[in-house]
Design a protein around this motif. Structure first.
Motif, PDB file in Angstrom:
ATOM      1  N   GLU A 111       0.801  -1.234   0.000  1.00  0.00           N
ATOM      2  CA  GLU A 111       0.000   0.000   0.000  1.00  0.00           C
ATOM      3  C   GLU A 111       0.831   1.280   0.000  1.00  0.00           C
ATOM      4  OE1 GLU A 111       0.616  -1.120   4.316  1.00  0.00           O
ATOM      5  OE2 GLU A 111       0.119  -2.168   2.442  1.00  0.00           O
ATOM      6  N   LEU A 114       3.136   4.163  -3.882  1.00  0.00           N
ATOM      7  CA  LEU A 114       3.153   5.487  -4.503  1.00  0.00           C
ATOM      8  C   LEU A 114       4.155   6.443  -3.836  1.00  0.00           C
ATOM      9  CD1 LEU A 114       2.038   7.225  -6.744  1.00  0.00           C
ATOM     10  CD2 LEU A 114       0.192   7.934  -5.209  1.00  0.00           C
ATOM     11  N   LEU A 159       5.236   4.601 -12.261  1.00  0.00           N
ATOM     12  CA  LEU A 159       3.940   5.101 -11.770  1.00  0.00           C
ATOM     13  C   LEU A 159       2.811   4.118 -12.062  1.00  0.00           C
ATOM     14  CD1 LEU A 159       4.317   8.854 -12.750  1.00  0.00           C
ATOM     15  CD2 LEU A 159       4.229   7.907 -10.428  1.00  0.00           C
ATOM     16  N   VAL A 160       2.818   3.527 -13.240  1.00  0.00           N
ATOM     17  CA  VAL A 160       1.782   2.532 -13.558  1.00  0.00           C
ATOM     18  C   VAL A 160       1.890   1.346 -12.599  1.00  0.00           C
ATOM     19  CG1 VAL A 160       0.987   0.880 -15.279  1.00  0.00           C
ATOM     20  CG2 VAL A 160       1.541   3.219 -15.965  1.00  0.00           C
ATOM     21  N   ALA A 162       2.990   1.477  -9.568  1.00  0.00           N
ATOM     22  CA  ALA A 162       2.537   1.900  -8.239  1.00  0.00           C
ATOM     23  C   ALA A 162       1.024   2.027  -8.165  1.00  0.00           C
ATOM     24  CB  ALA A 162       3.189   3.233  -7.873  1.00  0.00           C
ATOM     25  N   LEU A 163       0.390   2.491  -9.229  1.00  0.00           N
ATOM     26  CA  LEU A 163      -1.051   2.766  -9.222  1.00  0.00           C
ATOM     27  C   LEU A 163      -1.886   1.600  -9.730  1.00  0.00           C
ATOM     28  CD1 LEU A 163      -0.884   6.417 -10.617  1.00  0.00           C
ATOM     29  CD2 LEU A 163      -1.322   5.727  -8.245  1.00  0.00           C
ATOM     30  N   GLY A 164      -1.259   0.690 -10.457  1.00  0.00           N
ATOM     31  CA  GLY A 164      -1.992  -0.420 -11.056  1.00  0.00           C
ATOM     32  C   GLY A 164      -2.155  -1.592 -10.106  1.00  0.00           C
ATOM     33  N   GLU A 166      -1.590  -4.854  -7.941  1.00  0.00           N
ATOM     34  CA  GLU A 166      -0.386  -5.258  -7.207  1.00  0.00           C
ATOM     35  C   GLU A 166       0.336  -6.417  -7.891  1.00  0.00           C
ATOM     36  OE1 GLU A 166       0.678  -7.058  -2.826  1.00  0.00           O
ATOM     37  OE2 GLU A 166      -0.906  -5.540  -2.962  1.00  0.00           O
ATOM     38  N   ARG A 169       2.975  -5.213 -10.217  1.00  0.00           N
ATOM     39  CA  ARG A 169       3.971  -4.276  -9.696  1.00  0.00           C
ATOM     40  C   ARG A 169       5.391  -4.795  -9.884  1.00  0.00           C
ATOM     41  NH1 ARG A 169       1.526  -2.376  -4.721  1.00  0.00           N
ATOM     42  NH2 ARG A 169       0.263  -1.305  -6.300  1.00  0.00           N
TER      43      ARG A 169
END
Length: 411
Positions: A111, A114, A159-160, A162-164, A166, A169
């Motif tokens: 979590e 980001l 960034l993708v 981090a935001l996409g 898990e 990742r």
């Protein structure tokens, strides 16, 4: 005129080249970061099979991102005047970003992805632009633009990731960190501008040697911290006291083996190299392996002190034996980079570790730690005997020799 003003930011030729107190202050953030990396490794305690591989890959990726931040900062202070206000501001800002990465690292793959990525990208994308602005019209500003451009190329992947989801990742961040390391290896080439090969940079070799030695000592300090905290936090027993003692002895042996000749002569090796930056890049990769090996070894200490005579746990050998084995391999590489030869004692130690490892899978963890201490003692004794038989060696690095027609770039 602007180029001349920008030149004030460069390290002068008569610079002493020693590491500054500011850089030691900067390293404090990475003391925290290394403890967090160790924490993630320790949490793999019960993992086996694919879970273990996945966990190792995630932690290694985060470690590689941290190392890139630290090593880039080291090269900045080796090429620019660390007493200038702008460089001091850059270093302190990087320290804060490194601390953010450190405190988010235990959950950076979950979590807290980001904030970890934002801190990393601020260093990789924005910092070079600040330096480019401070250089004004100086030709070296193009190097900073190259660094920022390549970091901006990998930024969307970070960034993708981090935001996409898990599950994506790890592969996305693996690609992103691969791009960042590839860019460094290639010299951040850009259309029309070409590459700025690090091997041709003008650096303060003495400074770079200081920084690598200091980071090694910081990693050893993290090991001592692990030993003390783990032993003080457990119920006292003779077995844990024995594990605590053997762990300390092992750390002292690693210190001794590193600084025997090659590790002690980094300054002379870099100072005498025709192309110190070329040798510096090789030493950077070697110290990446050395630092990782010390971290893995410290995780082994923590596991063994916690349960020295428990049931055999083969996965623990990855840390208890794998860390020291990786250290010997990296130290072999360092010996070659400084003297152009392969160390016989470290080769023997590495082979012995490989031979005893299968047997150690059937014994309690304490036996593995004692075996490692015994092998490192053998290496240290062979080093001492070799020193008595042979005169002190002069660094003759095969990497970084002046090549016909080579020159230093204002890069």
């Amino acid at each position: 005129m602007s180029g001349k003003r920008g030149a004030d930011l460069l390290r002068p030729p008569d610079s002493a080249g020693r590491a500054t107190f500011l850089e030691l202050f900067f390293d404090l953030a990475f003391v925290v970061a290394l403890t967090r990396v160790s924490q993630r490794f320790v949490e793999l305690d019960g993992d086996t099979g694919w879970e273990l591989v996945d966990g190792l890959g995630r932690t290694l990726l985060l470690f590689l991102a941290l190392w890139l931040v630290w090593s880039h900062t080291t090269w900045i202070t080796s090429r620019y005047e660390p007493e200038s206000a702008i460089i001091q501001a850059v270093v302190v800002g990087t320290m804060f970003a490194g601390l953010v990465m450190a405190v988010t690292l235990p959950r950076a793959m979950e979590e807290r992805a980001l904030p970890f990525v934002v801190a990393y990208l601020l260093v990789m994308v924005v910092r070079p632009l600040v330096i480019a602005a401070a250089l004004r019209g100086h030709p070296r500003r193009l190097v900073a633009f190259r660094l920022s451009a390549w970091a901006a190329l990998s930024a969307p992947i970070w960034l993708v990731g981090a935001l996409g989801p898990e599950r994506l990742r790890l592969p996305l961040w693996a690609v992103a960190v691969g791009v960042d390391y590839l860019a460094w290896f290639l010299g951040w080439p850009l259309p029309r501008l070409g590459a700025a090969a690090v091997a041709h940079w003008r650096i303060a070799g003495t400074h770079l040697a200081d920084r690598y030695q200091q980071m090694f000592l910081i990693a050893l300090g993290e090991s001592i911290l692990v030993i003390g905290v783990e032993f003080s936090g457990q119920d006292y027993s003779a077995g844990r006291a024995a594990a605590f003692t053997v762990a300390f002895v092992t750390t002292a042996l690693i210190w001794r083996i590193y600084f025997h000749r090659a590790g002690l002569l980094l300054t002379e090796a870099l100072g005498g190299a025709g192309q110190p930056a070329r040798l510096g890049t090789a030493l950077e990769r070697t110290h990446l392996l050395i630092l990782l090996s010390v971290l893995l070894t410290s995780v082994g200490y923590e596991l063994v002190i916690g349960d020295p005579f428990g049931a055999p746990r083969p996965a623990w050998l990855l840390f208890v034996v794998g860390g020291p084995a990786l250290f010997l391999v990296a130290r072999l590489r360092l010996e070659y980079e400084v003297f152009g030869q392969i160390s016989r004692s470290r080769t023997i130690g590495f082979v012995v570790l490989l031979l005893v490892t299968p047997a150690l899978t059937r014994w309690p963890p304490m036996v593995g730690l004692c075996a490692v201490a015994g092998v490192l003692t053998l290496v240290a004794v062979l080093d001492a005997l070799g020193s008595r038989r042979h005169p002190p060696q002069v660094p003759t690095p095969p990497v970084g020799r002046e090549l016909p027609g080579s020159r230093d770039f204002e890069a």
